[in-house]
Design a protein around this motif. Sequence first.
Motif, PDB file in Angstrom:
ATOM      1  N   TRP A   1     -17.436  -3.183   0.396  1.00  0.00           N
ATOM      2  CA  TRP A   1     -16.096  -3.019  -0.180  1.00  0.00           C
ATOM      3  C   TRP A   1     -16.179  -2.412  -1.576  1.00  0.00           C
TER       4      TRP A   1
ATOM      5  N   TRP B   1      -6.851   3.662  -0.808  1.00  0.00           N
ATOM      6  CA  TRP B   1      -7.487   2.339  -0.705  1.00  0.00           C
ATOM      7  C   TRP B   1      -6.682   1.383   0.174  1.00  0.00           C
ATOM      8  N   THR B   2      -5.755   1.920   0.916  1.00  0.00           N
ATOM      9  CA  THR B   2      -4.847   1.097   1.712  1.00  0.00           C
ATOM     10  C   THR B   2      -5.578   0.142   2.648  1.00  0.00           C
ATOM     11  N   ASN B   3      -6.593   0.630   3.345  1.00  0.00           N
ATOM     12  CA  ASN B   3      -7.246  -0.167   4.391  1.00  0.00           C
ATOM     13  C   ASN B   3      -8.552  -0.809   3.938  1.00  0.00           C
TER      14      ASN B   3
ATOM     15  N   SER C   1       0.850  -1.169   0.000  1.00  0.00           N
ATOM     16  CA  SER C   1       0.000   0.000   0.000  1.00  0.00           C
ATOM     17  C   SER C   1       0.888   1.221   0.000  1.00  0.00           C
TER      18      SER C   1
ATOM     19  N   SER D   1      -9.461  -3.559   2.487  1.00  0.00           N
ATOM     20  CA  SER D   1      -9.773  -4.971   2.731  1.00  0.00           C
ATOM     21  C   SER D   1      -9.201  -5.480   4.052  1.00  0.00           C
ATOM     22  N   ASN D   2      -8.860  -4.551   4.945  1.00  0.00           N
ATOM     23  CA  ASN D   2      -8.210  -4.941   6.204  1.00  0.00           C
ATOM     24  C   ASN D   2      -9.033  -5.903   7.062  1.00  0.00           C
ATOM     25  N   ASP D   3     -10.346  -5.794   7.010  1.00  0.00           N
ATOM     26  CA  ASP D   3     -11.189  -6.541   7.949  1.00  0.00           C
ATOM     27  C   ASP D   3     -11.610  -7.923   7.433  1.00  0.00           C
TER      28      ASP D   3
ATOM     29  N   LYS E   1      -2.225  -8.566  -2.049  1.00  0.00           N
ATOM     30  CA  LYS E   1      -3.389  -7.949  -2.674  1.00  0.00           C
ATOM     31  C   LYS E   1      -3.457  -8.106  -4.188  1.00  0.00           C
TER      32      LYS E   1
ATOM     33  N   GLY F   1       4.025  -1.508   4.015  1.00  0.00           N
ATOM     34  CA  GLY F   1       2.765  -0.798   4.140  1.00  0.00           C
ATOM     35  C   GLY F   1       2.985   0.702   4.207  1.00  0.00           C
TER      36      GLY F   1
END
Length: 562
Positions: free
Chosen positions: A538, A507-509, A39, A511-513, A285, A167
């Motif tokens: 998303w 858009w870094t975070n 990211s 898909s974090n969850d 990713k 990151g």
Amino acid sequence: MTPNAASAGPSRRSLLASTAVAAAAVAGGMPLLTACGDSGGGSRGGTTSGKDAKKLLPSYVANNVVAPDIPARNGSAAGFTRGLDLAGLKTSVPKKLGKGGKVSVMAPFWGSPPKQDNPYYRAMNDVVGADVVWQNQDGNTYDQKLGAVLASSSIPDVVVIPGWNMGGKIPSAIISKFADLGPYLSGDGAKEYPNLAAIPTDAWQRSIFGGKLRGLPMPAAYVTNIVPLYRKDLFDKEGYEVPRSADEFMALAKEITNARAKRWACGDMKWTAFNAFGVLSGSEKPLGWGLVDGKLVNRVETQEYLEALEWTRKLFAAGYVHPDFELGKSASTDPGPKFAAGEFLIYNNDISQWYGRTAEQANQNPDFKVSGMDVFGHDGGSPTLWATQPANIFAFVSKKASESVVRDVLALANVTAAPYGTKEYMLTNYGVEGTHYTLKNGVPVKTDQGNNEVINAYVMIASPAPTLAHPDFPDVTRAQVEWQQRMGAFTRKSPFYGMQITEPARWTNLSNDFEQLEDDIVRGHKKIGDMQQAVSDWRTKGGDKLRDWYRKILDENGSAAG
């Protein structure tokens, strides 16, 4: 991150560090996992490929100094099964290539770093022809130190950066702070450093950041490193057959499980489920994108993704999973002791544990035998497996370094990338004979001094082509390599394989969850519908725009899919 400990319900990030340590500690340089996901800033990052990349890449010249017992095939590592003969070791660096200068190196380190002036460091520096000074940092908190150092005006000559630490602003810092090694290594330039020229081209492709060849890579086999490990001795004793489909696995799990007798079938099999159902790789990713009927689709949008989660949920719901995994214990929980005790017979983890479990039980449990199941297609047919990245840890040289220092660094990398069976490999990985290790029946055994000094350092600079070598357990080596070769026959490369891509910061975070939600679903705390809602969110929060952004990269660079 917790090195040297595999998670009961493993996360990619915790396993990455433990695997890096395994690579540094075990002969042969175990295959490493890829980054958790890049990211950062920039619209295209290091996406150079095709004709543009070919101009940057070193000319590949195979290293024929030592022939492996099992040649690499289908993306596997090469394998060495025979014992070592120190008198017969080959020389891959006939003369010192260093210019005699001082080189400062910052790298992650797990454990207590030795004093700088120790016999191992002195011997390595003597072979290299340079004075390498280590600035080792705690690997568990390395990302914090890394950010601070790269934000400062004072950067060591060399900085090692694992993919899982790329990151935030790190990718843009790599582009702005580190030197272009192309003038030294592109094309035939690499022939001056034969061990670097022998590093596979795919690994060099991954070392392109911001359109320049900036990284010195640690190559990895691209076949999935996640193996369904099982107790072959107990399977043979009980007459269990290795399953060939998702239904057969479920039936076997029912047959094995007897909670009253404290025996369960397996651990958290989510990673194996993803492979069995043909889900695109979640290890980084860009690898999570694939082409379906010409449209770019993310792994979380596929039916296969939901089916894999549902199958894993059924294992948990039926009570076939050992309670430790049911509870989702932390990454500090090592499944080894209970696996050895026979409390569960199957779990999935990095391929390095095939050897690790065998070695740790060899003396205390001679009947113990671990093996790896072939990944089955969920319907009983052949699986569809997806390639992981061919390099995952990189060493970078400061832009401020003089040409003399750069040459010293390349001389250093040329030594650490020496292949198995050479004097330089033995020195890099085991130190000085008699001081750091002794040879017993063709097997190098580290002394206490070797265990204290020959760890985590020089092996982080650059590595040879992926290799598996366990002369103490040659059958394990052969089994590991042959497993990779069989699985490699079913392995495909997704569109962004081998590319070094930096997603835009906005858009870094995004898909974090997802990983936590996956774990909650398979344990019954959330429902499949919750994942479908999360995917819908998303898309609206940026997933569709991110798709368009990746589509542009694909149109401009072409696909690596194969």
